[in-house]
Structure formats: structure tokens, C-alpha cells
Design an enzyme around this catalytic site. Structure first.
Site, PDB file in Angstrom:
ATOM      1  N   GLY A   1       4.081  81.290  -7.444  1.00 32.13           N
ATOM      2  CA  GLY A   1       3.310  80.606  -8.474  1.00 32.13           C
ATOM      3  C   GLY A   1       3.743  79.173  -8.715  1.00 32.13           C
ATOM      4  O   GLY A   1       3.111  78.448  -9.491  1.00 32.13           O
TER       5      GLY A   1
ATOM      6  N   MET B   1       5.384  73.384  -4.347  1.00 32.93           N
ATOM      7  CA  MET B   1       6.465  72.798  -3.552  1.00 32.93           C
ATOM      8  C   MET B   1       5.946  71.535  -2.865  1.00 32.93           C
ATOM      9  O   MET B   1       4.934  71.583  -2.160  1.00 32.93           O
ATOM     10  CB  MET B   1       6.940  73.809  -2.504  1.00 32.93           C
ATOM     11  CG  MET B   1       8.056  73.307  -1.608  1.00 32.93           C
ATOM     12  SD  MET B   1       8.582  74.629  -0.453  1.00 32.93           S
ATOM     13  CE  MET B   1      10.008  73.844   0.307  1.00 32.93           C
ATOM     14  N   PRO B   2       6.599  70.387  -3.053  1.00 29.85           N
ATOM     15  CA  PRO B   2       6.169  69.168  -2.360  1.00 29.85           C
ATOM     16  C   PRO B   2       6.221  69.347  -0.844  1.00 29.85           C
ATOM     17  O   PRO B   2       7.183  69.913  -0.304  1.00 29.85           O
ATOM     18  CB  PRO B   2       7.179  68.119  -2.833  1.00 29.85           C
ATOM     19  CG  PRO B   2       7.675  68.636  -4.149  1.00 29.85           C
ATOM     20  CD  PRO B   2       7.719  70.131  -3.980  1.00 29.85           C
TER      21      PRO B   2
ATOM     22  N   GLY C   1       9.955  66.440   1.909  1.00 26.27           N
ATOM     23  CA  GLY C   1      11.260  66.466   1.265  1.00 26.27           C
ATOM     24  C   GLY C   1      12.262  65.651   2.053  1.00 26.27           C
ATOM     25  O   GLY C   1      12.022  65.273   3.199  1.00 26.27           O
ATOM     26  N   LEU C   2      13.400  65.400   1.441  1.00 20.42           N
ATOM     27  CA  LEU C   2      14.492  64.706   2.114  1.00 20.42           C
ATOM     28  C   LEU C   2      15.507  65.736   2.587  1.00 20.42           C
ATOM     29  O   LEU C   2      16.077  66.469   1.787  1.00 20.42           O
ATOM     30  CB  LEU C   2      15.175  63.716   1.170  1.00 20.42           C
ATOM     31  CG  LEU C   2      16.341  62.930   1.796  1.00 20.42           C
ATOM     32  CD1 LEU C   2      15.813  61.844   2.735  1.00 20.42           C
ATOM     33  CD2 LEU C   2      17.231  62.316   0.720  1.00 20.42           C
ATOM     34  N   GLY C   3      15.719  65.807   3.902  1.00 22.05           N
ATOM     35  CA  GLY C   3      16.733  66.687   4.455  1.00 22.05           C
ATOM     36  C   GLY C   3      18.116  66.069   4.313  1.00 22.05           C
ATOM     37  O   GLY C   3      18.274  64.850   4.435  1.00 22.05           O
TER      38      GLY C   3
ATOM     39  N   ASP D   1      16.410  68.843   0.043  1.00 23.63           N
ATOM     40  CA  ASP D   1      16.842  70.054   0.735  1.00 23.63           C
ATOM     41  C   ASP D   1      18.310  69.931   1.129  1.00 23.63           C
ATOM     42  O   ASP D   1      18.681  69.056   1.916  1.00 23.63           O
ATOM     43  CB  ASP D   1      15.989  70.286   1.982  1.00 23.63           C
ATOM     44  CG  ASP D   1      16.391  71.548   2.723  1.00 23.63           C
ATOM     45  OD1 ASP D   1      15.738  72.590   2.501  1.00 23.63           O
ATOM     46  OD2 ASP D   1      17.352  71.511   3.535  1.00 23.63           O
TER      47      ASP D   1
ATOM     48  N   TYR E   1      26.298  72.804   4.219  1.00 18.52           N
ATOM     49  CA  TYR E   1      26.391  71.371   4.539  1.00 18.52           C
ATOM     50  C   TYR E   1      27.605  70.696   3.897  1.00 18.52           C
ATOM     51  O   TYR E   1      27.957  69.588   4.263  1.00 18.52           O
ATOM     52  CB  TYR E   1      25.130  70.621   4.078  1.00 18.52           C
ATOM     53  CG  TYR E   1      23.831  71.087   4.670  1.00 18.52           C
ATOM     54  CD1 TYR E   1      23.781  71.914   5.786  1.00 18.52           C
ATOM     55  CD2 TYR E   1      22.619  70.703   4.095  1.00 18.52           C
ATOM     56  CE1 TYR E   1      22.572  72.346   6.311  1.00 18.52           C
ATOM     57  CE2 TYR E   1      21.402  71.122   4.621  1.00 18.52           C
ATOM     58  CZ  TYR E   1      21.387  71.949   5.724  1.00 18.52           C
ATOM     59  OH  TYR E   1      20.181  72.359   6.226  1.00 18.52           O
TER      60      TYR E   1
ATOM     61  N   LYS F   1      20.900  76.810  -0.045  1.00 20.46           N
ATOM     62  CA  LYS F   1      20.862  77.995   0.810  1.00 20.46           C
ATOM     63  C   LYS F   1      22.149  78.802   0.717  1.00 20.46           C
ATOM     64  O   LYS F   1      23.241  78.249   0.547  1.00 20.46           O
ATOM     65  CB  LYS F   1      20.625  77.571   2.278  1.00 20.46           C
ATOM     66  CG  LYS F   1      19.425  76.648   2.454  1.00 20.46           C
ATOM     67  CD  LYS F   1      19.268  76.169   3.881  1.00 20.46           C
ATOM     68  CE  LYS F   1      18.224  75.063   3.978  1.00 20.46           C
ATOM     69  NZ  LYS F   1      18.770  73.750   3.574  1.00 20.46           N
TER      70      LYS F   1
ATOM     71  N   HIS G   1      20.242  81.249   4.585  1.00 18.85           N
ATOM     72  CA  HIS G   1      20.325  80.208   5.611  1.00 18.85           C
ATOM     73  C   HIS G   1      20.188  80.759   7.023  1.00 18.85           C
ATOM     74  O   HIS G   1      19.637  80.097   7.913  1.00 18.85           O
ATOM     75  CB  HIS G   1      21.657  79.460   5.470  1.00 18.85           C
ATOM     76  CG  HIS G   1      21.642  78.089   6.040  1.00 18.85           C
ATOM     77  ND1 HIS G   1      22.457  77.075   5.588  1.00 18.85           N
ATOM     78  CD2 HIS G   1      20.907  77.528   7.028  1.00 18.85           C
ATOM     79  CE1 HIS G   1      22.216  75.969   6.271  1.00 18.85           C
ATOM     80  NE2 HIS G   1      21.293  76.229   7.151  1.00 18.85           N
TER      81      HIS G   1
END
Length: 322
Positions: free
Chosen positions: A11, A14-15, A18-20, A45, A50, A79, A112
Site C-alpha cells: 500500500g 516507492m520512488p 533511487g541512489l545506490g 538504498d 555495506y 537489508k 539481502h
């Protein structure tokens, strides 16, 4: 020119762009995030794996303070790491991520990888043995993990949940046992690896796809190239992509991104360069024709297009995805 966001089964919207943040150093990420948000990005993201969530959190905090905008204006994805792939690890890892991000919730929490690793220390996201091979947790139970992911929604720690790097068989099993269906699946996807069977499956289940490495990740670390299934293609110089870009007077990167967002597939290009961040974000002022879309679809090489290989040792895990 089409919507800039897609509606998830949860619901929430989500754009599409995105920027990774994969491989982005933590010390520069704060300003990169501020720059991206200033340029109109509203989707970030990152991942526990990371080891840069602190930089993301600092950047978001600085931008919100500077602009007076609301937290709800930004869609944040993180993630579950492979060392958290057990029932007692999900809430622990998500709360650690939230603390680093300085947030009360994330908008989307993804598993992930379908492969679990033994957790020896939460600071060590990739534990290895004396041979340098990953220490596998062969008891990985996707159904038990998913039930905990659902509980994170119930607790308000994430608004949506999803998967990353799973295969269709694994996804079918989770969907068949889910109270809350996966909203998103994040996978390697680019012009030479379009994953048509995965696209068809996700469309049939109302699961939104996110394409990581939409340029085939030309800047990936040398260690990944050493185990790549094949040489990384230079999509930014592909003659078909270049011809389409010339017709629209845009960059080849913009064409490769527009190709996916025009299909309601989310893209998360990674860059720390302000000019490239701006250019990558400018994909809403042109539309690819049916002929151009067909030409780009024809670049697909099926499974031969996959560039990210399974890391050595993963093939021995019962949930190795491919």
C-alpha cells in the site's frame, strides 16, 4: 512522462529512482546523500552488509535539518545481512541498522541474500574459515526468517518487506507461506541481463522489481571481476544505446535508466559524483518509443548476461540461488 513512483502491494509508494550506496565510503557518503536529496532524489538504498549506514543516517539527518522536510519524504531501504539469517537475528540486525541510520523505521527491509552465514560477530559481516571460504549456515530456514520479517512490519520497524538475489523456486515457497507478501525483489538487471522469467513471475505476484547494477556495475571492485561469469560489458558505449541517446540528446546512462523506469522497474544507480547524480536523476523529460524499447530489449543475453557470479564457497549452501 509517467509516474515517478510505483505502488507496492503493502500500500506504500516507492520512488522508481533511487541512489545506490554499495561501495560508497562512509566518510564521503554524508555529503553524497545531501547532494542527492538536494537534486530531487527521494529514495536511498543501503545495507547492513555495506558497512556505511552511519554515513547515510548522517546525510539524511543533515538534509532534514537544513530543509525542514519530513522523514516521510524519504524512502529508505536497508537489508538483512547474511550473518542475520536466523530467527533470532532479524530484529537484532534491523535495530542495529536503525540505530546507525538514526531512524525509527525504514520504508523497505530486504533479505539481502538467500544464503545464510554463521554469525561469529556482528562486526564481521563476512566470516571466513582458514581457507578464506565463507562459514556457511546450512540450517538457513527461509520460512522462519520470513515470519520474523513479517513481525518487523507488525512492530512498525519497517513499512514493507522484500527479497534480494532469490530464485523463482525460493520465492514461490516464501509466497506460499507468507502472511505478508514480498513487496519488492532486488536483483542484478541491465540491458544484457533483463531476467524476463523473473519479470514475468514478479508481475504475476504483484512484486516490484528493483534493478541493481543497471549499467552492469563497471566500477565494481577488481575482486568481483576476478570471479565474474564473464567480462563486464561496457553498456555505456553500446552502439544501440548510443544511437537512442543521440536521438533524444541525452546520455547513454539516462537511456539505460529510462528503459527500466518506463517499465515500472526501480533503478538504483550508484555514484558519488554530483554531476553524474544529477544527470542520472534526469530521466523524466523524455520517453522511449516502442521501437526503441524493442531495440533495447533485444540486447538481452539471457542467463549469459549475468555478471555477478556466486562467491566461492556459496555453491555448497543448500539455498545457493543459481
Amino acid at each position: 512522462m509517467g509516474e515517478k513512483s510505483v505502488l507496492l502491494s503493502s500500500g506504500h509508494r516507492m520512488p522508481l529512482l533511487g541512489l545506490g550506496c554499495w561501495q560508497s565510503p562512509i566518510d564521503v557518503l554524508k555529503e553524497v546523500i545531501v547532494t542527492a536529496l538536494d537534486l530531487g532524489y527521494r529514495h536511498i538504498d543501503t545495507a547492513f552488509q555495506y558497512k556505511n549506514e552511519e554515513g547515510v543516517g548522517e546525510g539524511i539527518k543533515k538534509w532534514l535539518k537544513k530543509t525542514g522536510k519530513s522523514r516521510s519524504d524519504i524512502f529508505v531501504v536497508t537489508k538483512l545481512p547474511m550473518i542475520g539469517m536466523h530467527a533470532s537475528g532479524i530484529e537484532k540486525c534491523l535495530k542495529m541498522s536503525l540505530e546507525r541510520l538514526q531512524l525509527d523505521y525504514v520504508d523497505l527491509y530486504l533479505i539481502h541474500s538467500p544464503v545464510g552465514l554463521k554469525n561469529t560477530d556482528y562486526a564481521n559481516v563476512y566470516p571466513v574459515n582458514e581457507k578464506g571460504l565463507p562459514i556457511l549456515d546450512e540450517s538457513t530456514d527461509h520460512i522462519a526468517i520470513w515470519k520474523e520479517m513479517e513481525r518487523m512490519v507488525d512492530k512498525g520497524l519497517t513499512k514493507s518487506i522484500g527479497l534480494s538475489n532469490f530464485n523463482i523456486r525460493q520465492m514461490r515457497k516464501i509466497c506460499a507461506n507468507a502472511r505478508i507478501q514480498p513487496a519488492v525483489h532486488q536483483v542484478e538487471m541491465h540491458a544484457q541481463f533483463q531476467q524476463f522469467p523473473m519479470q514475468e513471475f514478479c508481475k504475476s505476484r504483484n512484486i516490484v522489481l528493483t534493478a541493481y547494477s543497471p549499467f552492469a556495475s563497471p566500477g565494481r571492485p577488481a575482486s568481483y571481476n576476478a570471479i565474474a561469469k564473464r567480462p563486464v560489458p561496457n553498456l555505456l558505449e553500446d552502439p544501440v544505446v548510443a544511437l537512442v541517446a543521440e536521438r533524444h540528446r541525452v546520455t547513454t546512462a539516462q537511456v539505460l535508466l529510462r528503459f527500466f523506469v518506463q517499465q515500472d522497474i526501480v533503478v538504483i544507480p550508484k555514484s558519488a559524483n554530483p554531476q553524474r547524480i544529477q544527470t542520472n536523476g534526469d530521466v523524466w523529460n523524455f520517453t522511449l518509443s516502442e521501437v526503441e524499447m524493442a531495440a533495447l530489449k533485444s540486447l538481452d543475453r539471457g542467463e549469459d548476461g549475468r555478471t555477478f557470479a556466486i562467491l566461492p564457497g556459496f555453491e555448497d549452501h543448500p539455498e545457493c540461488p543459481w
